[in-house]
Write a protein that holds these residues in place. Structure first.
Motif, PDB file in Angstrom:
ATOM      1  N   ARG A 163      -1.965  13.525  -5.218  1.00  0.00           N
ATOM      2  CA  ARG A 163      -3.025  13.582  -6.230  1.00  0.00           C
ATOM      3  C   ARG A 163      -3.146  12.316  -7.076  1.00  0.00           C
ATOM      4  NH1 ARG A 163      -0.525  18.608  -6.076  1.00  0.00           N
ATOM      5  NH2 ARG A 163      -1.889  20.288  -5.417  1.00  0.00           N
ATOM      6  N   PHE A 164      -2.257  11.348  -6.863  1.00  0.00           N
ATOM      7  CA  PHE A 164      -2.198  10.183  -7.745  1.00  0.00           C
ATOM      8  C   PHE A 164      -3.546   9.476  -7.893  1.00  0.00           C
ATOM      9  CE2 PHE A 164      -1.366   5.810  -8.952  1.00  0.00           C
ATOM     10  CZ  PHE A 164      -0.608   6.013 -10.081  1.00  0.00           C
ATOM     11  N   SER A 165      -4.241   9.263  -6.788  1.00  0.00           N
ATOM     12  CA  SER A 165      -5.502   8.502  -6.849  1.00  0.00           C
ATOM     13  C   SER A 165      -6.596   9.243  -7.603  1.00  0.00           C
ATOM     14  CB  SER A 165      -5.986   8.146  -5.442  1.00  0.00           C
ATOM     15  OG  SER A 165      -6.269   9.310  -4.712  1.00  0.00           O
ATOM     16  N   THR A 166      -6.424  10.528  -7.833  1.00  0.00           N
ATOM     17  CA  THR A 166      -7.449  11.293  -8.551  1.00  0.00           C
ATOM     18  C   THR A 166      -7.122  11.471 -10.034  1.00  0.00           C
ATOM     19  OG1 THR A 166      -6.433  13.448  -8.077  1.00  0.00           O
ATOM     20  CG2 THR A 166      -8.008  12.571  -6.447  1.00  0.00           C
ATOM     21  N   SER A 224       0.811  -1.217   0.000  1.00  0.00           N
ATOM     22  CA  SER A 224       0.000   0.000   0.000  1.00  0.00           C
ATOM     23  C   SER A 224       0.847   1.270   0.000  1.00  0.00           C
ATOM     24  CB  SER A 224      -0.935   0.004   1.208  1.00  0.00           C
ATOM     25  OG  SER A 224      -0.198   0.177   2.399  1.00  0.00           O
ATOM     26  N   LYS A 236      -2.559   9.267 -16.369  1.00  0.00           N
ATOM     27  CA  LYS A 236      -1.565   8.257 -16.004  1.00  0.00           C
ATOM     28  C   LYS A 236      -0.834   7.747 -17.241  1.00  0.00           C
ATOM     29  CE  LYS A 236      -4.070   6.820 -11.885  1.00  0.00           C
ATOM     30  NZ  LYS A 236      -4.901   5.773 -11.286  1.00  0.00           N
ATOM     31  N   ASP A 276      -7.182   7.875 -16.172  1.00  0.00           N
ATOM     32  CA  ASP A 276      -6.367   6.895 -16.904  1.00  0.00           C
ATOM     33  C   ASP A 276      -5.543   7.590 -17.984  1.00  0.00           C
ATOM     34  OD1 ASP A 276      -7.281   4.813 -15.364  1.00  0.00           O
ATOM     35  OD2 ASP A 276      -8.807   4.169 -16.813  1.00  0.00           O
TER      36      ASP A 276
END
Length: 116
Positions: A98-101, A75, A107, A104
């Motif tokens: 901010r990665f989880s927001t 995790s 990314k 695609d």
């Protein structure tokens, strides 16, 4: 910089009287990759616990503890920033926050930038 999993793996190696090379041969991973797992620079492979438990009875007896440590390690991503410029460390921190927001597509753009 070691993770909790890394600390337990090092303790396990010491208890078994084997080197990083010796443990890497037991679990069929390169010493560099195993070291990267210990320090949190590489993600723990899916079959890692099964392999460890099948090769090392002490791990099999403490399977729940190692499973919790592996889940914790999966995790998190550790990025040493002690030698990074302030601006670069800020960028890495902002990306982590901010990665989880990210979409695609965003990314995908980042993967293209870093060549992954």
């Amino acid at each position: 910089m070691s993770t909790q999993l890394g600390k337990e793996l090092k303790k396990l190696r010491i208890d078994l009287g084997v080197t990083l090379m010796g443990l890497s041969e037991m679990v069929n991973l390169s010493p560099a990759f195993l070291s990267a797992i210990e320090t949190g620079r590489k993600r723990v492979p899916e079959n890692f616990l099964d392999t460890l438990a099948s090769k090392i009875p002490a791990v099999a007896m403490q399977r729940q503890k190692f499973e919790a440590l592996i889940n914790q390690a999966r995790s998190e991503v550790r990025l040493p920033l002690d030698e990074a410029r302030f601006e670069d460390a800020e960028l890495a921190t902002a990306l982590a926050r901010r990665f989880s927001t990210l979409s695609d597509e965003q990314k995908k753009m980042l993967r293209n930038i870093i060549g992954e």
